[in-house]
Every structure is written in structure tokens, then in C-alpha cells.
Design a protein around this motif. Sequence first.
Motif, PDB file in Angstrom:
ATOM      1  N   GLN A 316     -53.621  27.859 -62.670  1.00 29.21           N
ATOM      2  CA  GLN A 316     -52.943  29.536 -62.905  1.00 29.21           C
ATOM      3  C   GLN A 316     -52.133  29.878 -61.459  1.00 29.21           C
ATOM      4  O   GLN A 316     -50.731  30.595 -61.965  1.00 29.21           O
ATOM      5  N   LEU A 317     -51.693  28.490 -60.466  1.00 33.74           N
ATOM      6  CA  LEU A 317     -50.688  28.521 -60.615  1.00 33.74           C
ATOM      7  C   LEU A 317     -49.185  28.322 -60.800  1.00 33.74           C
ATOM      8  O   LEU A 317     -48.473  28.937 -61.301  1.00 33.74           O
ATOM      9  N   ASP A 318     -49.034  27.410 -61.897  1.00 28.13           N
ATOM     10  CA  ASP A 318     -48.659  27.133 -63.032  1.00 28.13           C
ATOM     11  C   ASP A 318     -47.933  27.977 -63.775  1.00 28.13           C
ATOM     12  O   ASP A 318     -47.063  28.162 -64.427  1.00 28.13           O
ATOM     13  N   PHE A 319     -49.262  28.738 -64.410  1.00 29.65           N
ATOM     14  CA  PHE A 319     -49.093  29.911 -65.312  1.00 29.65           C
ATOM     15  C   PHE A 319     -48.190  30.849 -64.420  1.00 29.65           C
ATOM     16  O   PHE A 319     -47.188  31.235 -65.401  1.00 29.65           O
ATOM     17  N   LEU A 320     -48.256  30.785 -63.594  1.00 31.70           N
ATOM     18  CA  LEU A 320     -47.881  31.904 -63.105  1.00 31.70           C
ATOM     19  C   LEU A 320     -46.249  31.573 -62.361  1.00 31.70           C
ATOM     20  O   LEU A 320     -44.700  33.030 -62.620  1.00 31.70           O
ATOM     21  N   ASP A 362     -42.213  37.146 -70.946  1.00 31.91           N
ATOM     22  CA  ASP A 362     -43.368  37.510 -71.221  1.00 31.91           C
ATOM     23  C   ASP A 362     -44.388  38.364 -68.956  1.00 31.91           C
ATOM     24  O   ASP A 362     -45.198  38.157 -69.804  1.00 31.91           O
ATOM     25  N   LEU A 363     -43.190  38.257 -68.577  1.00 31.10           N
ATOM     26  CA  LEU A 363     -43.928  38.499 -67.057  1.00 31.10           C
ATOM     27  C   LEU A 363     -44.302  39.943 -67.214  1.00 31.10           C
ATOM     28  O   LEU A 363     -45.405  40.645 -66.580  1.00 31.10           O
ATOM     29  N   MET A 364     -43.411  40.665 -68.090  1.00 27.50           N
ATOM     30  CA  MET A 364     -43.481  41.850 -69.087  1.00 27.50           C
ATOM     31  C   MET A 364     -44.591  42.018 -69.725  1.00 27.50           C
ATOM     32  O   MET A 364     -45.039  43.355 -70.565  1.00 27.50           O
ATOM     33  N   ARG A 365     -44.970  41.155 -70.566  1.00 26.68           N
ATOM     34  CA  ARG A 365     -46.084  41.305 -72.116  1.00 26.68           C
ATOM     35  C   ARG A 365     -47.374  40.269 -71.757  1.00 26.68           C
ATOM     36  O   ARG A 365     -48.566  40.952 -72.290  1.00 26.68           O
ATOM     37  N   GLU A 366     -47.381  39.844 -70.629  1.00 30.15           N
ATOM     38  CA  GLU A 366     -49.114  38.978 -71.066  1.00 30.15           C
ATOM     39  C   GLU A 366     -49.590  39.552 -69.531  1.00 30.15           C
ATOM     40  O   GLU A 366     -49.030  39.594 -68.955  1.00 30.15           O
ATOM     41  N   GLU A 367     -50.905  39.040 -69.335  1.00 30.34           N
ATOM     42  CA  GLU A 367     -51.517  39.502 -68.133  1.00 30.34           C
ATOM     43  C   GLU A 367     -51.153  38.676 -67.700  1.00 30.34           C
ATOM     44  O   GLU A 367     -51.057  37.166 -67.257  1.00 30.34           O
ATOM     45  N   SER A 368     -50.592  38.542 -65.810  1.00 28.80           N
ATOM     46  CA  SER A 368     -50.343  37.734 -65.326  1.00 28.80           C
ATOM     47  C   SER A 368     -51.714  36.702 -64.620  1.00 28.80           C
ATOM     48  O   SER A 368     -51.750  36.095 -64.141  1.00 28.80           O
TER      49      SER A 368
END
Length: 463
Positions: A316-320, A362-368
Motif C-alpha cells: 500500500q505504501l509503495d502504491f501511494l 493517477d493521483l486524480m484518477r485512481e482510488e488512493s
Amino acid sequence: MPTLEVKNPATGELLKTLDADTVESMRIKYEKARSASLAWKERSLSERINVIKSFRSIAEKNLESAAQTLTSEVGKPIAQSRNEIKGTLTRLDFFLEATQKAVQTETVYPLEKGIKDNLTEQIEHEPLGVIANISAWNYPWFVGSNVYLPALLTGNAVLYKPSEYATLSGFLMAKFLHESGVPVDIFSVICGKGDIGAALLDLPIDGIFFTGSVATGRKIQEAAGKKFIKVQLELGGKDPAYITDNVDVKNAAEATADGAMYNTGQSCCSVERIYVHEKIYDAFVDAFVHTVKNFRKGDPAENETYVGALTRGKAQLDFLLRQIEDAVKKGAVVLTGAKQIPSDAGYFLEPTVVVNVDHTMDLMREESFGPVIGIMKVKDDAEAIEKMNDTDFGLTASVYCNDTVRAKKILSHVNAGSAYINCCDRVSPRLPWSGRGLSGVGLTLSTYGIETFTRPKAWHIKS
Ligand code: NAD
């Protein structure tokens, strides 16, 4: 025998090694549920209501230990764990009050006295039968009980598959339900990871009620396509908030910072993107960053902690961090956060505020699904509406504005299941909870979310 290890995401400590289900053990639970369901369905609604009232007392009496269990396995700040369980009791009160009305048999003909054709027509609500409740970890008490409480009240048997990250809480809920008088075979916990969830769908169940990610939702939809049963999917969101130029800036900033970061941003209806009217943009961003910097971060077991651990750890950390990096590469600016909070074993991310964002990121499109937010300037309401709708999701949307008529007009153009005026990140048991687009199909809560666990039988009675 397969096992499931439950670890504390804040410390890495192994909390328990559980026996996990196998295809065979699950089939036995299913068969027991099927045979027990006949007697459960035959019990009167008032008997089932009394059982769930008793569950309420037991859960309330054990609230503190249940909150400690929840915090230990998902890393949720302890004050927020207590809130979640208290909130579950409030929802339960709604179900207790509303079930009778939602599912009572309705005579639809004759409606007027004096008609003498010896015909009566009635709609009766019968339980679906044995349902699968596959659940997420972020609010295990909320999202589990939204399904299993009305399902049990309306006479169904439940195979409850808690998330592998919240299984101890799942077993605790089962213990309380059994102590309150729900027969053991009517509510069974299915213990395991995704493969066990997938195998659960191979059983001849009568309904699938899923809460979780879009990726898993798609798999479930595909598996369910071979069956002709009810499927409800409560999935993710990329929920927008729009701050108009007619607000108390400090209040709006504090409210949306809470909406973005509560539960460490791991809520389906977290505020995930913010659009701010250009007239107040600078003041709003200052107040927002100030609020976020003051959030207490760290050990979820401490009463004052507001931002806790990332439940799914390194992945999860890596994804964010990847989302943040992608935004920065495309020109965004980090105003605070974007750093790992030092910890010996757990994974924590500093609450992060990013500006100069746009919809190529991606920050504005994918669920964070974490403590990260992008804030973007807009010139007017029309641009805000366009940006809010530029998404594949449709769970909730909020508008902050002292003029309620203006706010309502804006939200009437936004494609979302829930619309908030001057509030956000809120769920009410009295209102239907539903998503559009990638946020899912079906609904829970409200009287519709009780009725959904039944199927109508149409009675044509000639005397
Ligand atoms: P997830 O999809 O990883 O897992 C959810 C559940 O599905 C778990 O119990 C998991 O074991 C099970 N599972 C995994 N693969 C499966 C398969 N192939 N077949 C059947 N079951 C399978 O989701 P998660 O990480 O637990 O939850 C986070 C997601 O849930 C976020 O996207 C969040 O927005 C969403 N969510 C939505 C709502 C809502 O009401 N709309 C509420 C809470 C969470």
C-alpha cells in the motif's frame, strides 16, 4: 490444514495463527447453513429482532475489547475503532426499528372495502436463503454488519468471509452473534484469503454481497455471471469535494481535511480530490495544510492518534508513493507529507497534500485509499462540475457553499450515489448507500437495504 497469520500492521507482531477454511470445510458450513435456514426463516420476525437486540447489548458491553482487537489487526487509531463500533450500534438500532415496515406483507388488492370478487393479492417478502457476505478490512464492523444484520433479521443464513486483514474482528462478531442466540450454523465465518473467497462463489448460494476493490468486484461479477442470483458490489471511489467561493474557508478546510484523512484515508467515501474556487484557493490551501500538519500521527493504540498505520503494509505504501511520484513527474507540488513515518516494523505515510495537479495524473484518477489528497484550482461552478464528473467512479460528492440552492444545483449535475452539502465522508443508516460506475451495483442501508435481502412472492388468492 491451511492457516492464516494475523499480524499487527503497526508493529509487525504476529497476533494469531488461525486455521483457515478449505473447499471441503466451506462446503460443510454451507450444507449446515442450508438445513438450519429453514427453521431460522420460520421464526417470527419479533424473535429474530430480540436476538439482534441481545447482540447489541453484548457488543456494547464488549465495546472496548472489540475496539482493541480492531486496532491491533488493522492499525486503525483506537478512538476511531471505538467510533466505528458505536456507529454500528446506531445502524443496528435503525435496522431494529425499520425491518418490520420494510418487509411486512402488503395487500395490494382490494384496496377499497366493498369490492366483492373474492380475490386477494398480496406481496410477501421471503428471505433469499443462504447468502455470501464477502467483506473488506477498512471498516469491518460497518461494512460487515450493513449486510449480515438485515440479512439475519429477514431470515437468511450468512456465510461471512471477513477480509484476511480483519479476521479476528470477524470471529468476534460471530461470537457475539452466537452468544445472543443466532444459531451457529446460521452465521458462519469463512476464514482465508482471496482464493477462499473465490471458492465460496462455487457453492450453490442464493446471493453475493461483496464489499471491496474494483479488481475483485470484476472477478466476482464474472464468476456470478454463470449463476442467476442476486449480486451486490460495493466498490471503491474517487470522491470529489468542491469548495465554492461562498464558504467559511477555515471550516471548509478543516472539514474536508478530516474527510480526506480520517481512518488514515482508507475509507471508500474519503474525499480523494478537492476542487477550489480560484477566489479562495490560496486561503483554503493554507488552512488545509495547517490542519493536516497538526494531525497526530503514529501509534494507533494511543488515544490521541488521528493518522495510523497502512493496513496492507508495504504494498500500500509503495502504491501511494508511486501515485505521488507520477504526479510530481507531471508537474505537481507536494506541500506536506510524502514521507514514510519512521517505524521499526509497520508502514505509515505522512498525510500528504499535493497541488498543481491535473487529470493526467493517477493521483486524480485512481482510488488512493490512503492519507493523500490532490487539490486543484477551478474558475467557476461549471468547471467544478466537469472535473467532478471526469471519473469512472460515482460513490459520493460534496459541495461546500453557504447558498444551499446553488450547492444543490451543482450536485444535481454530478453523477454520484450520495450528495453532501457542507459535509462529507458520511454514511447514514436511513439513506441508501449505493455507487455508480466503477463504485458498484446494488445498495445497502435504508429500508431498500433491508428489502434487498428478500425476494417478493406474489400471492393471488381466490376464496
Ligand atoms: P479486496 O477486493 O482486496 O478484498 C475484499 C474481500 O474480497 C476480502 O475478503 C478478500 O479476501 C476477498 N477476495 C479477494 N479476491 C477474491 C476473489 N477472487 N473472489 C472472492 N473474494 C475475493 O478489497 P479490500 O482491500 O479488502 O478493500 C478495500 C476496497 O474496498 C477499496 O477499494 C474500498 O473503496 C472498498 N470499499 C468499498 C465500500 C463501499 O461501501 N462502497 C466500503 C468499504 C470498502
